[in-house]
Design a protein around this motif. Structure first.
Motif, mmCIF file in Angstrom:
data_model
loop_
_atom_site.group_PDB
_atom_site.id
_atom_site.type_symbol
_atom_site.label_atom_id
_atom_site.label_comp_id
_atom_site.label_asym_id
_atom_site.label_seq_id
_atom_site.Cartn_x
_atom_site.Cartn_y
_atom_site.Cartn_z
ATOM 1 N N ARG A 1 22.273 -29.627 5.251
ATOM 2 C CA ARG A 1 21.063 -30.277 5.769
ATOM 3 C C ARG A 1 20.725 -29.806 7.165
ATOM 4 N N ARG A 2 21.764 -29.616 8.000
ATOM 5 C CA ARG A 2 21.518 -29.213 9.383
ATOM 6 C C ARG A 2 22.046 -27.815 9.683
ATOM 7 N N GLY A 3 22.442 -27.109 8.676
ATOM 8 C CA GLY A 3 23.056 -25.811 8.894
ATOM 9 C C GLY A 3 22.055 -24.723 9.231
ATOM 10 N N PRO A 4 22.537 -23.521 9.597
ATOM 11 C CA PRO A 4 21.649 -22.398 9.906
ATOM 12 C C PRO A 4 20.909 -21.937 8.651
ATOM 13 N N LEU A 5 19.823 -21.214 8.854
ATOM 14 C CA LEU A 5 19.015 -20.726 7.743
ATOM 15 C C LEU A 5 19.648 -19.487 7.120
ATOM 16 N N LEU A 6 19.301 -19.258 5.867
ATOM 17 C CA LEU A 6 19.860 -18.140 5.132
ATOM 18 C C LEU A 6 18.846 -16.999 5.035
ATOM 19 N N LEU A 7 19.329 -15.774 5.277
ATOM 20 C CA LEU A 7 18.461 -14.601 5.212
ATOM 21 C C LEU A 7 17.925 -14.384 3.803
ATOM 22 N N GLN A 8 18.576 -14.936 2.810
ATOM 23 C CA GLN A 8 18.139 -14.732 1.439
ATOM 24 C C GLN A 8 16.855 -15.504 1.112
ATOM 25 N N ASP A 9 16.400 -16.364 2.018
ATOM 26 C CA ASP A 9 15.134 -17.081 1.789
ATOM 27 C C ASP A 9 13.987 -16.087 1.968
ATOM 28 N N PHE A 10 13.725 -15.302 0.920
ATOM 29 C CA PHE A 10 12.743 -14.226 1.052
ATOM 30 C C PHE A 10 11.346 -14.759 1.334
ATOM 31 N N HIS A 11 11.009 -15.918 0.793
ATOM 32 C CA HIS A 11 9.675 -16.459 1.051
ATOM 33 C C HIS A 11 9.480 -16.712 2.546
ATOM 34 N N LEU A 12 10.483 -17.266 3.205
ATOM 35 C CA LEU A 12 10.401 -17.478 4.658
ATOM 36 C C LEU A 12 10.293 -16.143 5.386
ATOM 37 N N VAL A 13 11.134 -15.172 5.007
ATOM 38 C CA VAL A 13 11.135 -13.866 5.665
ATOM 39 C C VAL A 13 9.787 -13.176 5.488
ATOM 40 N N GLU A 14 9.278 -13.166 4.249
ATOM 41 C CA GLU A 14 8.001 -12.511 3.989
ATOM 42 C C GLU A 14 6.870 -13.191 4.759
ATOM 43 N N LYS A 15 6.906 -14.509 4.810
ATOM 44 C CA LYS A 15 5.852 -15.268 5.491
ATOM 45 C C LYS A 15 5.831 -14.950 6.983
ATOM 46 N N LEU A 16 7.013 -14.884 7.610
ATOM 47 C CA LEU A 16 7.081 -14.582 9.042
ATOM 48 C C LEU A 16 6.758 -13.111 9.314
ATOM 49 N N GLN A 17 7.222 -12.224 8.445
ATOM 50 C CA GLN A 17 6.932 -10.800 8.644
ATOM 51 C C GLN A 17 5.430 -10.536 8.575
ATOM 52 N N HIS A 18 4.770 -11.148 7.600
ATOM 53 C CA HIS A 18 3.329 -10.935 7.486
ATOM 54 C C HIS A 18 2.596 -11.545 8.674
ATOM 55 N N PHE A 19 3.059 -12.715 9.117
ATOM 56 C CA PHE A 19 2.430 -13.364 10.278
ATOM 57 C C PHE A 19 2.508 -12.466 11.506
ATOM 58 N N ASN A 20 3.644 -11.817 11.706
ATOM 59 C CA ASN A 20 3.812 -10.927 12.860
ATOM 60 C C ASN A 20 2.909 -9.709 12.788
ATOM 61 N N ARG A 21 2.389 -9.409 11.630
ATOM 62 C CA ARG A 21 1.584 -8.202 11.445
ATOM 63 C C ARG A 21 0.137 -8.508 11.059
ATOM 64 N N GLU A 22 -0.300 -9.737 11.260
ATOM 65 C CA GLU A 22 -1.640 -10.137 10.834
ATOM 66 C C GLU A 22 -2.743 -9.463 11.632
ATOM 67 N N ARG A 23 -2.472 -9.075 12.852
ATOM 68 C CA ARG A 23 -3.529 -8.509 13.689
ATOM 69 C C ARG A 23 -3.459 -6.989 13.682
ATOM 70 N N ILE A 24 -4.547 -6.381 13.249
ATOM 71 C CA ILE A 24 -4.655 -4.943 13.403
ATOM 72 C C ILE A 24 -5.088 -4.669 14.838
ATOM 73 N N PRO A 25 -4.933 -3.438 15.335
ATOM 74 C CA PRO A 25 -5.360 -3.170 16.710
ATOM 75 C C PRO A 25 -6.816 -3.563 16.929
ATOM 76 N N GLU A 26 -7.054 -4.213 18.040
ATOM 77 C CA GLU A 26 -8.404 -4.634 18.385
ATOM 78 C C GLU A 26 -9.253 -3.428 18.743
ATOM 79 N N ARG A 27 -10.521 -3.473 18.389
ATOM 80 C CA ARG A 27 -11.431 -2.421 18.822
ATOM 81 C C ARG A 27 -11.414 -2.325 20.342
ATOM 82 N N VAL A 28 -11.388 -1.108 20.873
ATOM 83 C CA VAL A 28 -11.424 -0.945 22.324
ATOM 84 C C VAL A 28 -12.762 -1.434 22.869
#
Length: 505
Positions: free
Chosen positions: A26-53
């Motif tokens: 219940r209070r333990g550390p998270l598991l890397l095998q939670d792919f849904h969590l990993v995928e969700k955070l990875q996509h969030f980190n990459r949501e922004r494409i470079p802004e137009r200059v």
């Protein structure tokens, strides 16, 4: 609108629980095998494409272009060959200098880019809400844009940087006068005109070339914001222009623009240049309507909002290099630079296969041998990835679509026209067209940022205004004096005002 579809990963695998991460106890550390969590955070980190200059803050909509005057005598481009013919379009409006999160009611030029999905490929008319620009040579463009951005030390916008550049570039006077005049802050995107700005060309079925400038005149009427109202909206509703455009289309109040061209033969432009001394391919100049009247050719209407902003507005990619058979370029140096720069920017910002995205993809069949790269949505299947070489040659002529070759003369070199080209008369003509109230607003708008610059820069800028029209410099001096800025400075600068503060002694 919140969807009720079953939740899955990007690979289509059902997600059992989107509220609780997988943990060791219940209070333990998270598991890397939670792919849904990993995928969700990875996509969030990459949501922004470079802004137009530039043009980072933008709004867009779909619409139609309807031909009202056939252009068959001037071009073989099929979208213009029949009155009543309709072509689907996508338009993106924008501010220029601000970041994506900035207010859209600032004093700034506005981008006005139109993508025509024609039966012969996409035509991109990439312009602004002004018919001219600040510079005439693309080698200055990165430096100019840097002055409109943030000071590298303070990270603040800097009037000193802006006017240091402008005061050393007389060619900027025409656009500066427009920018600080009433049309410098349009009342949203629906109430402004658009311009292709550059000189382009049309080629007809017999191979004749005609040079043209594109104009889009709003049917909603020109409306502008005062400096005071614009500043209030920057705080109260920084997305004012976006909200206005989206709401109008959503309610069925579809904005429209009449589309015009100015058209000239090569000999006519040569004669005009001889008579006026103005280079017809200089982006800091206009073609006067008295010399080259407007010809109405069509109607642009925006009638559908995008379903997803990022997919259809943020990822929209334009390039003035995109022209269809029967259309072409000109010797305009700024246009020549943009033919490379725009496509290169999209390669960096969106990716090498950005043309595969729905908003950018042509509506007609297309085929080439470009393969692979990130996000290759249409990759040619098992077909060959190279074009056969024709042993007997292809007998090319002209520039490739039946248009004549462009004659080029002169020795290759770097040419500086300063001191030889007129950068003052057209700016003066614009100034003299303004009524007294508009001139006063121009003076007041300029006095604000000029009150913050060093005296050396102020002196240079006033000197340029003096060359445009003595009353121009006098009016700015008077507006500065009201701010208590330069009473001592005027005495030392050589710009002595008459008692009525309307002319120089």
């Amino acid at each position: 609108m919140i969807t009720k579809s079953p939740l899955s990963t990007a690979s289509g695998i059902p997600v059992a629980d989107d509220q609780n991460s997988l943990s060791a106890g219940r209070r333990g550390p998270l598991l890397l095998q939670d792919f849904h969590l990993v995928e969700k955070l990875q996509h969030f980190n990459r949501e922004r494409i470079p802004e137009r200059v530039v043009h980072a803050k933008g709004s867009g909509a779909y619409g139609t272009f309807t031909v009202t005057q056939s252009l068959s005598p001037y071009t073989k481009a099929k979208l213009f060959n029949e009155v009543g013919k309709k072509t689907e379009t996508f338009v993106r409006f924008s501010t220029v200098g601000g970041e994506r999160g900035s207010a859209d009611t600032v004093r700034d030029p506005r981008g006005f880019a139109v993508k025509f999905y024609t039966e012969e490929g996409n035509w991109d008319l990439v312009g602004n809400n002004t018919p001219v620009f600040f510079i005439k040579d693309p080698v200055k463009f990165p430096d100019f844009v840097h002055t409109q951005k943030r000071d590298p030390g303070t990270n603040l916008k800097s009037p000193t940087m802006m006017f240091d550049f402008w005061s050393k570039a007389p060619e900027s006077l025409h656009q500066v006068t427009m920018l600080f005049g009433d049309r410098g802050i349009p009342d949203g995107y629906r109430h402004m005109d658009g311009f292709g700005s550059h000189t382009y060309s049309l080629i007809n079925h017999t191979g004749e070339r005609f040079y043209v400038k594109w104009h889009l005149k709003t049917r909603q009427g020109i409306k502008n914001l005062s400096q005071e109202v614009a500043l209030r909206l920057c705080g109260d509703d920084p997305d004012y222009a976006q909200r206005d455009l989206y709401s109008a289309i959503e309610s069925g109040d579809y904005p429209q623009w009449d589309v015009f061209i100015q058209i000239a033969t090569e000999p006519a432009l040569a004669n005009w240049e001889t008579r006026t001394g103005w280079n017809p391919f200089d982006l800091t100049k206009v073609w006067p309507h008295a010399d080259f009247p407007l010809l109405r050719v069509g109607l642009l209407e925006l009638n559908r909002n995008p379903a997803n902003y990022h997919a259809e507005v943020e990822q929209a990619a334009f390039s003035p290099a995109n022209v269809v058979p029967g259309m072409g370029y000109s010797p305009d140096k700024m246009l020549q630079g943009r033919l490379f720069a725009y496509h290169d920017a999209q390669l960096y910002r969106v990716g090498t296969n950005h043309q595969h995205l729905p908003v950018n993809a042509p509506r007609c069949p297309f085929h080439n041998f470009q393969r692979d790269g990130a996000m290759a949505g249409s990759n040619g299947g098992a077909g060959a990835n190279y074009h056969n070489v024709h042993a007997r040659g292809t007998s090319p002529s002209g520039l490739g679509h039946g248009e004549p070759g462009l004659p080029l003369i002169g020795h290759a070199g770097r040419y500086d026209g300063r001191g030889q080209e007129d950068d003052y008369q057209q700016a003066g003509n614009l100034f003299r067209l303004m009524d007294a109230q508009e001139k006063q607003r121009l003076f007041d708008n300029l006095a604000g940022p000029l009150s913050q610059v060093p005296e050396e820069i102020l002196h240079r800028q006033l000197g340029l205004f003096q060359k445009v029209d003595p009353l121009y410099a006098a009016g700015v001096c008077a507006a500065l004096t009201k701010r208590g800025v330069h009473a001592h400075y005027v005495r030392n600068s050589g710009f002595e005002l008459n008692a009525d503060a309307t002319s120089f002694a």
